[in-house]
Design a protein around this motif. Structure first.
Motif, PDB file in Angstrom:
ATOM      1  N   LYS A   1      40.005  51.152  48.133  1.00 21.05           N
ATOM      2  CA  LYS A   1      39.327  52.449  48.156  1.00 21.05           C
ATOM      3  C   LYS A   1      38.083  52.381  49.040  1.00 21.05           C
ATOM      4  O   LYS A   1      37.638  51.305  49.426  1.00 21.05           O
TER       5      LYS A   1
ATOM      6  N   GLU B   1      35.932  52.064  35.994  1.00 21.39           N
ATOM      7  CA  GLU B   1      36.511  51.233  34.935  1.00 21.39           C
ATOM      8  C   GLU B   1      36.183  49.763  35.212  1.00 21.39           C
ATOM      9  O   GLU B   1      36.392  49.270  36.324  1.00 21.39           O
TER      10      GLU B   1
ATOM     11  N   ARG C   1      44.380  45.691  35.028  1.00 23.01           N
ATOM     12  CA  ARG C   1      45.069  46.890  35.512  1.00 23.01           C
ATOM     13  C   ARG C   1      44.149  48.106  35.457  1.00 23.01           C
ATOM     14  O   ARG C   1      43.465  48.338  34.466  1.00 23.01           O
ATOM     15  N   GLU C   2      44.129  48.864  36.544  1.00 19.28           N
ATOM     16  CA  GLU C   2      43.352  50.101  36.655  1.00 19.28           C
ATOM     17  C   GLU C   2      41.846  49.869  36.604  1.00 19.28           C
ATOM     18  O   GLU C   2      41.088  50.826  36.395  1.00 19.28           O
ATOM     19  N   LYS C   3      41.403  48.633  36.813  1.00 18.52           N
ATOM     20  CA  LYS C   3      39.966  48.363  36.798  1.00 18.52           C
ATOM     21  C   LYS C   3      39.388  48.478  38.205  1.00 18.52           C
ATOM     22  O   LYS C   3      39.955  47.975  39.175  1.00 18.52           O
ATOM     23  N   ASP C   4      38.240  49.149  38.310  1.00 16.80           N
ATOM     24  CA  ASP C   4      37.551  49.295  39.590  1.00 16.80           C
ATOM     25  C   ASP C   4      36.638  48.111  39.872  1.00 16.80           C
ATOM     26  O   ASP C   4      36.462  47.710  41.023  1.00 16.80           O
TER      27      ASP C   4
ATOM     28  N   GLN D   1      44.425  45.273  46.108  1.00 16.61           N
ATOM     29  CA  GLN D   1      43.705  46.257  45.303  1.00 16.61           C
ATOM     30  C   GLN D   1      42.205  45.968  45.252  1.00 16.61           C
ATOM     31  O   GLN D   1      41.391  46.885  45.297  1.00 16.61           O
ATOM     32  N   HIS D   2      41.843  44.692  45.158  1.00 16.02           N
ATOM     33  CA  HIS D   2      40.441  44.320  45.004  1.00 16.02           C
ATOM     34  C   HIS D   2      39.970  43.378  46.112  1.00 16.02           C
ATOM     35  O   HIS D   2      40.720  42.499  46.550  1.00 16.02           O
TER      36      HIS D   2
ATOM     37  N   THR E   1      37.478  47.490  43.849  1.00 16.66           N
ATOM     38  CA  THR E   1      38.417  48.270  44.643  1.00 16.66           C
ATOM     39  C   THR E   1      37.765  48.782  45.922  1.00 16.66           C
ATOM     40  O   THR E   1      38.430  49.348  46.784  1.00 16.66           O
TER      41      THR E   1
ATOM     42  N   SER F   1      35.985  45.581  28.013  1.00 12.74           N
ATOM     43  CA  SER F   1      36.341  46.679  28.912  1.00 12.74           C
ATOM     44  C   SER F   1      35.324  47.796  28.745  1.00 12.74           C
ATOM     45  O   SER F   1      34.894  48.108  27.631  1.00 12.74           O
TER      46      SER F   1
ATOM     47  N   SER G   1      34.022  51.758  30.358  1.00 12.50           N
ATOM     48  CA  SER G   1      34.196  52.941  31.205  1.00 12.50           C
ATOM     49  C   SER G   1      32.829  53.573  31.441  1.00 12.50           C
ATOM     50  O   SER G   1      32.119  53.894  30.489  1.00 12.50           O
TER      51      SER G   1
END
Length: 257
Positions: free
Chosen positions: A20, A28, A51-54, A76-77, A101, A245, A247
């Protein structure tokens, strides 16, 4: 790149590719001391948790191991690792590792002035700056593992070193890691510094560990960010620390002085 005062060029390793351009508004995060990936089941737990972590902040991370492909081949990262110790027999290096990301605009790393007494190893901090969706601000992420089996004065010196990285950043901050605050004197000084820099503690429900003297060593603090949710994964036992985790949501731009 800004080198730390006590660091060497080979202390930093960058791997993988960011997917990104900017972070936010929802961010996240995973924070975890992975115990040098020694325990059975670590790899499966890590793949699930990331998974789905920024942003992913790891302490006691390793490199030159069978797990390297997760980082070097990542699409991804972007992974940045600050290394402080090398096992001569295995060639495995240990340190702190941050995945994002979004590619870092800049990064800073440094080792503790003092060493652990038996292993003679130093502890590491890694600070990286990432663009936010507002484009008017950037997020400073500080990933730290504080020196442990030393006097309070040596602990204090390393903690001061970590907080010095915050001095010239007037935007949002995320600071997380293993701060080894296992007695009241250490924790009191740590909290004094967090208040000085207007950092807010991320409160969470935990399960104390006997090995940690029933004290919480892992902490997450932030500034200019809103906590949406936080969860401690007490069902995961593939490290001597529980993964956390988190958010967050980035706020409207405000300058903090």
């Amino acid at each position: 790149m800004i080198k730390g005062r006590y660091s060497k060029v080979e202390s930093l390793k960058i791997m993988g590719h960011a997917s990104k351009q900017v972070l936010g508004p929802n961010i996240e995060i995973l924070m975890w001391n992975v115990f040098k990936c020694k325990k059975k089941g670590w790899q499966d737990d890590f793949i699930t948790l990331m998974r789905e972590k920024d942003l992913i902040l790891l302490q006691e991370a390793i490199i030159n191991s069978p797990f390297d492909s997760h980082f070097k081949a990542s699409l991804q990262h972007q992974w940045i690792m600050a290394r402080s110790f090398k096992n001569i027999k295995t060639n495995i290096e240990t340190g702190v590792k941050t995945g994002s990301t979004v590619a870092a605009n800049k990064h800073y790393y440094s080792v503790s002035e003092h060493s652990e007494p038996i292993s003679k190893t130093k502890k590491m901090l890694l600070a990286s700056v990432y663009p936010l969706h507002t484009l008017e601000q950037s997020l400073l992420v500080v990933n730290a593992h504080i020196i442990n089996f030393v006097s309070f004065e040596k602990f204090k010196t390393h903690l001061d070193q970590v907080f010095n990285t915050l001095e010239h950043h007037d935007g949002p901050i995320l600071m997380a890691g293993d701060f080894n605050t296992w007695n009241s004197k250490r924790l009191k000084y740590f909290n004094q510094l967090t208040r000085l820099f207007s950092l807010n503690e991320v409160k969470m429900k935990r399960q104390p560990r006997l090995k940690h003297l029933f004290q919480h060593l892992d902490h997450i603090y932030c500034r200019g960010l809103t906590v949406v949710d936080v969860h401690v994964h007490t069902h995961i036992h593939s490290s001597d620390h529980y993964p956390i985790s988190l958010s967050l949501r980035s706020s409207n731009p405000t300058k903090i002085k």
